[in-house]
Design an enzyme around this catalytic site. Sequence first.
Site, short mmCIF file in Angstrom:
data_model
loop_
_atom_site.label_atom_id
_atom_site.label_comp_id
_atom_site.label_asym_id
_atom_site.label_seq_id
_atom_site.Cartn_x
_atom_site.Cartn_y
_atom_site.Cartn_z
N ARG A 332 0.85 -1.16 -0.03
CA ARG A 332 0.26 0.12 0.08
C ARG A 332 0.91 1.24 0.11
O ARG A 332 0.58 2.20 -0.84
CB ARG A 332 -0.90 -0.02 1.08
CG ARG A 332 -2.04 -1.36 1.22
CD ARG A 332 -3.10 -1.13 1.97
NE ARG A 332 -3.93 -0.03 1.33
CZ ARG A 332 -4.15 1.16 2.01
NH1 ARG A 332 -3.30 1.31 2.99
NH2 ARG A 332 -5.02 1.89 1.51
N TYR A 336 0.06 3.45 -3.11
CA TYR A 336 -0.92 4.60 -3.11
C TYR A 336 -0.09 5.74 -2.24
O TYR A 336 -0.79 6.66 -1.99
CB TYR A 336 -2.05 4.12 -2.40
CG TYR A 336 -2.71 2.97 -2.79
CD1 TYR A 336 -3.22 2.54 -4.23
CD2 TYR A 336 -2.84 1.82 -2.02
CE1 TYR A 336 -3.80 1.65 -4.64
CE2 TYR A 336 -3.45 0.43 -2.10
CZ TYR A 336 -3.95 0.50 -3.61
OH TYR A 336 -4.14 -0.64 -3.88
N CYS A 362 15.22 -3.97 -3.91
CA CYS A 362 15.91 -2.99 -4.68
C CYS A 362 15.25 -2.01 -5.60
O CYS A 362 14.97 -2.16 -6.87
CB CYS A 362 16.92 -4.02 -5.59
SG CYS A 362 17.96 -4.88 -4.69
N1 LLP Z 1 -17.08 -4.58 -3.49
C1 LLP Z 1 -16.59 -4.30 -4.49
C2 LLP Z 1 -17.00 -4.59 -5.76
C3 LLP Z 1 -15.12 -3.91 -4.48
O1 LLP Z 1 -14.30 -3.59 -5.76
C4 LLP Z 1 -14.47 -3.72 -3.42
C5 LLP Z 1 -13.08 -3.06 -3.40
C6 LLP Z 1 -15.37 -3.79 -2.20
C7 LLP Z 1 -16.51 -4.29 -2.23
C8 LLP Z 1 -14.63 -3.69 -0.80
O2 LLP Z 1 -14.13 -2.41 -0.45
P1 LLP Z 1 -13.92 -1.73 0.95
O3 LLP Z 1 -15.02 -2.09 1.76
O4 LLP Z 1 -12.69 -2.84 1.44
O5 LLP Z 1 -13.48 -0.42 0.68
N2 LLP Z 1 -5.98 -2.41 -2.72
C9 LLP Z 1 -6.89 -0.87 -2.08
C10 LLP Z 1 -8.17 -1.16 -2.23
C11 LLP Z 1 -8.87 -1.60 -3.48
C12 LLP Z 1 -10.35 -1.88 -3.05
C13 LLP Z 1 -10.82 -2.59 -4.42
N3 LLP Z 1 -12.16 -2.90 -4.28
C14 LLP Z 1 -6.18 -0.61 -1.08
O6 LLP Z 1 -5.12 -1.20 -0.31
O7 LLP Z 1 -6.61 0.75 -0.47
#
Ligand code: LLP
Length: 438
Positions: A332, A336, A362
Amino acid sequence: MHHFHYMDEELFCEEVRVSDVADAVGTPFYLYSHATLTHHFRVFDSAFEEIPHLVCFSVKANSNLAILKLFADLGGGADIVSGGELFRSLKAGIEPQKIVFSGVGKTPQEMREALDAGILMFNVESAQELDLLNTIAGQMGKVAPVSIRVNPDVDPKTHPYISTGLKKNKFGIELEDAIQEYFRTAELENLEVVGISCHIGSQLTEVDPFVDSFSRVKDLVARLREEGIDISYLDLGGGLGITYSDEEPPHPDSYAKRIIQVLKELYTAGVVGAAVGNGLVHARPRDLTLILEPGRVIVGNAGILVTRVLYNKEGVKKRFIIVDAAMNDLARPALYDSYHRIMPVTDPGRKKVAADVVGPICESGDFLARDREDIPDASRGELLAVMSAGAYGFTMSSNYNSRPRVAEVLAKGDELFVVRERESYEELVRGESMPEGI
Ligand code: LLP
């Protein structure tokens, strides 16, 4: 609310001393709190108790089997985006009828697996996907339950990589085109319309973008009802944010309250008459089940990444604290530029310094904290905790630089469970070969 706390100058997870875990499993490792996971799930679930609903945990946030099983035992379902996540969810004991399948790129094989399992619904994201699903369901002699994922075109005001509900994003079908696709779905022999879904982004710290998008979706549900297409499941996606630093996201209770307020008329308008024994007709609310797909809000603050300081290095311009965890373990910050608080595992009152916390990989992008002034002054051999790492931590980890993926450990009261062993070097090369003749 979480169960990482200091006692006698030492960091604990529930009643387990974090440095004892490091002694037991080595570093780095992810450490999760059972009580925090349970509490977060229950708080979220009960926030919606006044209406029929199903919490489908978003497996991409944390897909460890032990954690999925914990949610299954609490009555949860799963929001999946791949055959692999389907496999994990079923293995963890999540009922197929509580699984929703999202994602823009489902393969024919994944569709077959999900149809075989008998999942609750496919959140379909394009016209071509509808056609393919219809064909595959037909070949299998099944009818696929479909919800169309609509793109409400609302700005979630979050990091551009994790915003999904804008027209420029690849997700969902435009609101204006959705009606047409619903008509088409209704005509396709091997599909059955059961729902509608949306998801506008992740790490949202305000309710307004949710309210905007859900009211657009609500209007579409009303419109579909007028057209004789009834919707049984309204899937609102996930996205509720957490506190990493000083964000103040809404509590699930106030998030739920605002949402229920927006959707209320779907439950009251046009109540369905039900005949009862004595001939009277009683009004009953419409059969509409809300589906929620929270990920981060449930697991984010229920996990930490624990790492050991390898070296301290005074650069020309700044100090580097070099640790044994890296961007392959927690992507992360590199991806980001996201903030994770860094806490010492012992002696919490120590002074804070300006430093970067970096890993052994690296690449200059390999940092866990960059240009920060709030880093605990830690020397060689000491342990640091990278906080709020329970969501999109382990699941986004990789073997880059041929680093074995780290162990995952779950604390429950004073008990400790290794829920994923650290990978071995042999596992790193599993499946590789050196065929003769190359
Ligand atoms: N539903 C759908 C269709 C999604 O695409 C996602 C997340 C969620 C639910 C769950 O979202 P949450 O409640 O966790 O915000 N890797 C990124 C976050 C990517 C989220 C992708 N979709 C990070 O580390 O911030």
